[in-house]
Design a protein around this motif. Structure first.
Motif, PDB file in Angstrom:
ATOM      1  N   ARG A 477       0.702  -1.212  -0.003  1.00  0.00           N
ATOM      2  CA  ARG A 477      -0.131  -0.132   0.099  1.00  0.00           C
ATOM      3  C   ARG A 477       0.868   1.364  -0.129  1.00  0.00           C
ATOM      4  N   VAL A 478       1.286   1.748  -1.264  1.00  0.00           N
ATOM      5  CA  VAL A 478       2.046   2.834  -1.140  1.00  0.00           C
ATOM      6  C   VAL A 478       1.236   4.139  -2.123  1.00  0.00           C
ATOM      7  N   ARG A 479       1.628   5.247  -2.205  1.00  0.00           N
ATOM      8  CA  ARG A 479       1.302   6.139  -2.725  1.00  0.00           C
ATOM      9  C   ARG A 479       1.785   6.314  -4.205  1.00  0.00           C
ATOM     10  N   ARG A 480       0.936   6.658  -5.266  1.00  0.00           N
ATOM     11  CA  ARG A 480       1.400   7.014  -6.460  1.00  0.00           C
ATOM     12  C   ARG A 480       2.612   8.013  -6.399  1.00  0.00           C
ATOM     13  N   ASN A 481       2.596   8.948  -5.869  1.00  0.00           N
ATOM     14  CA  ASN A 481       3.273  10.070  -5.873  1.00  0.00           C
ATOM     15  C   ASN A 481       3.038  10.826  -4.694  1.00  0.00           C
ATOM     16  N   VAL A 482       4.297  11.359  -3.936  1.00  0.00           N
ATOM     17  CA  VAL A 482       4.150  11.977  -2.808  1.00  0.00           C
ATOM     18  C   VAL A 482       4.303  13.363  -2.859  1.00  0.00           C
ATOM     19  N   GLY A 483       4.565  13.756  -4.219  1.00  0.00           N
ATOM     20  CA  GLY A 483       4.956  15.328  -4.305  1.00  0.00           C
ATOM     21  C   GLY A 483       3.905  16.114  -3.983  1.00  0.00           C
ATOM     22  N   ALA A 484       4.342  17.306  -3.460  1.00  0.00           N
ATOM     23  CA  ALA A 484       3.600  18.382  -2.837  1.00  0.00           C
ATOM     24  C   ALA A 484       3.469  19.643  -3.860  1.00  0.00           C
ATOM     25  N   ASP A 485       4.338  19.482  -4.835  1.00  0.00           N
ATOM     26  CA  ASP A 485       4.387  21.049  -6.126  1.00  0.00           C
ATOM     27  C   ASP A 485       4.576  20.373  -7.065  1.00  0.00           C
ATOM     28  N   THR A 486       5.198  21.485  -8.200  1.00  0.00           N
ATOM     29  CA  THR A 486       5.624  21.297  -9.541  1.00  0.00           C
ATOM     30  C   THR A 486       6.567  20.076  -9.617  1.00  0.00           C
ATOM     31  N   PRO A 487       5.870  19.212 -10.622  1.00  0.00           N
ATOM     32  CA  PRO A 487       6.644  17.781 -10.572  1.00  0.00           C
ATOM     33  C   PRO A 487       8.143  17.990 -11.667  1.00  0.00           C
ATOM     34  N   PHE A 488       8.961  17.185 -11.538  1.00  0.00           N
ATOM     35  CA  PHE A 488       9.994  17.142 -12.584  1.00  0.00           C
ATOM     36  C   PHE A 488       9.479  17.268 -14.093  1.00  0.00           C
ATOM     37  N   ASN A 565      -2.704 -11.773 -20.314  1.00  0.00           N
ATOM     38  CA  ASN A 565      -2.844 -10.265 -20.053  1.00  0.00           C
ATOM     39  C   ASN A 565      -2.634  -9.898 -18.813  1.00  0.00           C
ATOM     40  N   ARG A 566      -2.235  -8.628 -18.696  1.00  0.00           N
ATOM     41  CA  ARG A 566      -1.944  -8.136 -17.380  1.00  0.00           C
ATOM     42  C   ARG A 566      -2.818  -6.844 -17.147  1.00  0.00           C
ATOM     43  N   VAL A 567      -3.349  -6.631 -15.932  1.00  0.00           N
ATOM     44  CA  VAL A 567      -3.821  -5.420 -15.554  1.00  0.00           C
ATOM     45  C   VAL A 567      -3.432  -5.060 -13.867  1.00  0.00           C
ATOM     46  N   ASN A 568      -3.433  -3.910 -13.672  1.00  0.00           N
ATOM     47  CA  ASN A 568      -3.338  -3.701 -12.273  1.00  0.00           C
ATOM     48  C   ASN A 568      -4.599  -3.071 -11.551  1.00  0.00           C
ATOM     49  N   TRP A 569      -4.475  -3.328 -10.400  1.00  0.00           N
ATOM     50  CA  TRP A 569      -5.579  -2.850  -9.254  1.00  0.00           C
ATOM     51  C   TRP A 569      -4.693  -1.821  -8.419  1.00  0.00           C
ATOM     52  N   ASP A 570      -4.952  -0.558  -8.454  1.00  0.00           N
ATOM     53  CA  ASP A 570      -4.072   0.439  -7.646  1.00  0.00           C
ATOM     54  C   ASP A 570      -4.455   0.611  -6.300  1.00  0.00           C
ATOM     55  N   LEU A 571      -5.108  -0.607  -5.930  1.00  0.00           N
ATOM     56  CA  LEU A 571      -5.592  -0.395  -4.635  1.00  0.00           C
ATOM     57  C   LEU A 571      -6.560   0.659  -3.904  1.00  0.00           C
ATOM     58  N   ARG A 572      -7.201   1.267  -4.732  1.00  0.00           N
ATOM     59  CA  ARG A 572      -8.114   2.081  -4.552  1.00  0.00           C
ATOM     60  C   ARG A 572      -9.409   1.832  -5.085  1.00  0.00           C
ATOM     61  N   GLU A 597     -10.196  10.691  -6.710  1.00  0.00           N
ATOM     62  CA  GLU A 597     -10.286   9.040  -6.768  1.00  0.00           C
ATOM     63  C   GLU A 597     -10.816   8.505  -5.450  1.00  0.00           C
ATOM     64  N   GLY A 598     -10.914   7.140  -5.515  1.00  0.00           N
ATOM     65  CA  GLY A 598     -11.491   6.674  -4.248  1.00  0.00           C
ATOM     66  C   GLY A 598     -10.403   6.346  -3.295  1.00  0.00           C
ATOM     67  N   PRO A 599     -10.720   6.100  -2.090  1.00  0.00           N
ATOM     68  CA  PRO A 599      -9.709   5.752  -0.885  1.00  0.00           C
ATOM     69  C   PRO A 599      -9.078   4.764  -1.355  1.00  0.00           C
ATOM     70  N   VAL A 600      -7.897   5.024  -0.650  1.00  0.00           N
ATOM     71  CA  VAL A 600      -7.011   3.555  -0.879  1.00  0.00           C
ATOM     72  C   VAL A 600      -7.569   2.581   0.201  1.00  0.00           C
ATOM     73  N   ALA A 601      -7.700   1.201  -0.287  1.00  0.00           N
ATOM     74  CA  ALA A 601      -7.892   0.167   0.444  1.00  0.00           C
ATOM     75  C   ALA A 601      -7.090  -0.168   1.819  1.00  0.00           C
ATOM     76  N   PRO A 602      -7.577  -0.567   2.900  1.00  0.00           N
ATOM     77  CA  PRO A 602      -6.552  -0.835   4.042  1.00  0.00           C
ATOM     78  C   PRO A 602      -6.086  -2.203   3.638  1.00  0.00           C
ATOM     79  N   THR A 622      -3.576 -10.316  -1.010  1.00  0.00           N
ATOM     80  CA  THR A 622      -3.003  -9.864   0.064  1.00  0.00           C
ATOM     81  C   THR A 622      -2.402  -8.354   0.029  1.00  0.00           C
ATOM     82  N   VAL A 623      -3.161  -7.448   0.623  1.00  0.00           N
ATOM     83  CA  VAL A 623      -2.566  -5.932   0.825  1.00  0.00           C
ATOM     84  C   VAL A 623      -1.882  -5.669   1.916  1.00  0.00           C
ATOM     85  N   LEU A 624      -0.552  -5.239   1.859  1.00  0.00           N
ATOM     86  CA  LEU A 624       0.238  -5.062   2.900  1.00  0.00           C
ATOM     87  C   LEU A 624       0.337  -3.683   3.218  1.00  0.00           C
TER      88      LEU A 624
END
Length: 718
Positions: A477-488, A565-572, A597-602, A622-624
């Protein structure tokens, strides 16, 4: 004309009839490192401008009479090729060991090579941190390490730093103390973080040892004692106190069976005609048989001990072509069977570019060639470089050659390509971290196959199944991007992060008749997320976002190709309904989703339910929690409960608005009717009240503020 060699630079002005040496007093003006760096180049518009290549490059403006340094650095950039624009000598391209660099002004300024994934990697290793570090030794640029994922939504220069090791050799982290790293190649360096100070702890600092090493000098920690660091010279040595004290675990192993090593005093100056001893090129320690150590040498020998060095056996592969020039580049002790090992043998130094991989199942008494399915005649060479066994699934092998990556599901009996999107390059080393396969290439950097756990589940029966949903690896369970201002900006060199959340693979034996779906359920059976193969219309704001469109993520439906095939669930959770959307400031090119976006799943165990042509297939995931997070389980539950109240409130507000809108539509009909005036007045009063209850669908948001240019919102759900 000019001619350059290890002997210097010569010039002829009469078509080669006579020659004279140029700037003979300057020993830099010759090929470097025995011809490894070589070349002379003349400006096509000015014959007095001459360039030569050594470990750096040099320039003459007087026809080669005198030279000065042109492009290089201490230790040398090791230039390999130069190209001068035939129409403009100010435009020059240099090919270095590190990459390509260009000047447009005759060398006053040069472009960077850090925007190219051109690392020439010898060996790689991974540690136990999260996200894990990948360590690598790389030609002419020193050892480095890079994170497997970055906090800013990509692996950026902030996730990369040099390691105080050497350009070749082996770099490995201490498995028990993450802030200590060992690196061979120029001694054995013990590096301590965060200061990055180092000390040479090699036993070879004592000249009486007379240790011989290869450029790979292997290092490994004993599986039976994680405090014990083991390395190879012509003998095996070990330390249990970080290099303070070493002990020999073997005699000289660099000589064939029946040949007595000469006295130490004669090493390095053998008598004419005598066998020259080899040094240990590869090392493998068994994780299932305590004390079992396999070594391979750079002169074709394989030795093994089963009692941590008390006794050794010569188990060299018989009948190798030109065995004294065979290089045992890689040995892998089986993670499943004590008597099994795998070997990669390199004979390209003899002009033999075919792959040589071998397997033993009887402690080296017999060896079987395992090369069926491998190419033998690729233009860049097919010779063996490295072989690894999966630590969990018996019979699952990975092999790297000079031109590609391969996988075997039957213990090496047959091979097939695992190239996927990999470049044609030399695959020098392979490391496995959990469910990730990491490879180091000589020329195209480091690559990771994220969560290859489906490869561990492939069986012959799978090909007959109409649909198969693979069990995914654990998701963190990690954040996509923790940046708080203008990105690179995109031009800052970066690599993609692994897909967010759970990586889910499914196999389709044929094209589905209709839409397929994937539903994520929590432990109580409640729907968390719903994915589908149906087209996903973008939000209205995606057409004209306040920033360039290349930042915006394009929603992707589930693929339905025949095969895997591959897909990802972003845990939201599913995104809540919204009248308007924005794009967060913590953006990544092509990956920035619309908000809210929806909340992040616990953390917890969730059920994946794949539906194809009316049939349901399920697996658990399993979500850690992020292991770096200080939040307790109680903290996360409290956060989730609050977020779900807000999430449900948004849905209720959406539903309520539409209910009010429907009533207002009905009331509007009354105000437009020929009803009595008091009825019309009452209807208008009711509509005014409903308008106050329903609110404005636009929410009052407008572009602007903070200097204009669009909304600058933080992510919606923490």
């Amino acid at each position: 004309m000019f001619l350059i060699g290890n002997f210097g630079l010569y010039r002829s002005d009469d078509g080669g009839t006579t020659w004279r040496q140029m700037d003979a007093a300057d020993r830099r003006i010759a090929n470097g490192q025995g011809g490894y760096n070589c070349g002379v180049y003349v400006d096509p518009r000015n014959p007095d401008i001459v360039y030569t290549i050594n470990t750096s490059s040099y320039k003459s403006t007087d026809g080669g009479n005198t030279f000065t340094g042109f492009k290089g650095a201490p230790g040398g950039d090791d230039p390999q090729q130069m190209w001068i624009d035939p129409t403009n000598g100010q435009r020059i391209l240099l090919g270095m060991d590190q990459g390509a660099t260009i000047t447009l002004d005759g060398g006053a300024n040069w472009s960077s090579w850090y925007n190219q994934s051109t690392d020439q990697v010898y060996h790689i290793a991974v540690d136990n941190s999260y996200p894990y570090w990948v360590y690598a030794s790389q030609q002419d640029a020193g050892a480095i390490r890079t994170r497997s994922r970055g906090n800013l939504g990509a692996v950026t220069p902030l996730d990369w730093n040099p390691v105080s090791g050497w350009e070749w050799g082996t770099t490995i982290p201490d498995p028990l103390t993450l802030n200590i790293v060992y690196a061979s190649g120029s001694g054995i360096l013990k590096i301590t973080y965060p200061s990055e100070q180092w000390i040479n702890v090699s036993p070879n600092v004592d000249p009486a040892l007379r240790g011989r090493t290869t450029i790979s000098q292997p290092l490994a920690f004993a599986p039976w004692n994680r405090h014990e660091l083991i390395t190879g010279f012509q003998f095996v040595m070990a330390t249990t106190d970080g290099g303070m004290h070493w002990r020999k675990l073997s005699p000289d192993l660099g000589y064939p069976k029946g040949v007595a090593p000469p006295p130490d005093s004669l090493r390095g100056r053998p008598a004419p005609g005598t066998i020259v001893g080899g040094a240990i090129q590869s090392l493998a320690l068994s994780g299932v048989a305590r004390g079992t150590i396999w070594v391979g040498t750079n002169n074709g020998l394989i030795k093994v001990t089963r009692d941590e060095g008390k006794t050794w056996d010569d188990v060299t592969i018989p009948n190798l072509p030109n065995p004294a020039r065979a290089d045992i580049l890689s040995i892998e002790a089986s993670h499943q069977h004590a008597a099994t090992a795998y070997v990669a043998v390199d004979l390209h130094g003899t002009g033999d570019y075919k792959p040589y991989f071998f397997r033993t199942r009887d402690d080296g008494k017999t060896w079987t060639a395992i090369v069926n399915g491998l190419p033998t005649d690729q233009p860049s060479g097919s010779f063996a470089r490295v072989i690894r066994e999966d630590p969990k699934q018996a019979g699952l092998l990975f092999a790297g050659t000079e031109s590609g990556m391969y996988v075997s599901f039957d213990d090496g009996d047959t091979w097939q390509s695992l190239q996927l999107n990999l470049p044609n390059s030399s695959y020098r080393d392979i490391a496995i971290h959990g469910n990730d396969l990491v490879v180091g290439t000589y020329g195209r950097g480091i690559w990771v196959l994220d969560d290859y756990s489906p490869l561990r589940q492939i069986t012959p029966a799978l090909a007959t199944e109409p649909v198969h949903l693979f069990a995914p690896g654990d998701a963190v369970r990690v954040r996509r991007n923790v940046g708080a201002d203008t990105p690179f900006p995109p031009e800052v060199p970066h690599a993609l992060n692994p897909p967010d959340g759970a990586i889910i693979y499914y196999y389709l034996g044929s094209k589905p008749a209709g839409e397929i779906t994937l539903t994520v359920l929590d432990a109580g059976g409640r729907v968390v997320r719903h994915l589908s193969s149906a087209p996903i219309p973008p939000v209205v704001e995606a057409a004209q976002p306040p920033e360039p469109n290349f930042w915006v993520a394009t929603p992707q439906p589930m693929p339905t190709a025949v095969g895997t095939n591959r897909v990802n669930w972003d845990l939201r959770y599913d995104s809540p309904p919204a009248f308007t959307h924005s794009y967060e400031i913590n953006a990544n090119p092509g990956l920035t989703p619309a908000s809210p976006e929806g909340p992040v799943a616990p953390p917890g165990v969730y059920t994946l339910r794949l539906t194809v042509d009316g049939k349901i297939y399920t697996q658990a995931v399993t979500v850690l929690n992020d292991p770096r997070s200080p939040a307790t389980a109680a903290d996360l539950r409290a956060q989730h409960e609050l977020q779900m109240k807000i999430y449900i409130g948004i849905q209720e507000a959406w539903d309520g608005y539409h209910q009010v809108a429907a009533v207002r539509t009905a009331v509007a009909a009354d105000t437009a009717s020929t009803a009595p005036a008091e009825v019309v007045a009452a209807a208008k009063a009711l509509d005014s009240t409903l308008a106050g209850v329903g609110g404005n669908a636009e929410g009052g948001r407008r572009f602007g503020g903070f200097g204009g240019g669009g909304p600058r919102r933080r992510r919606s759900w923490g």
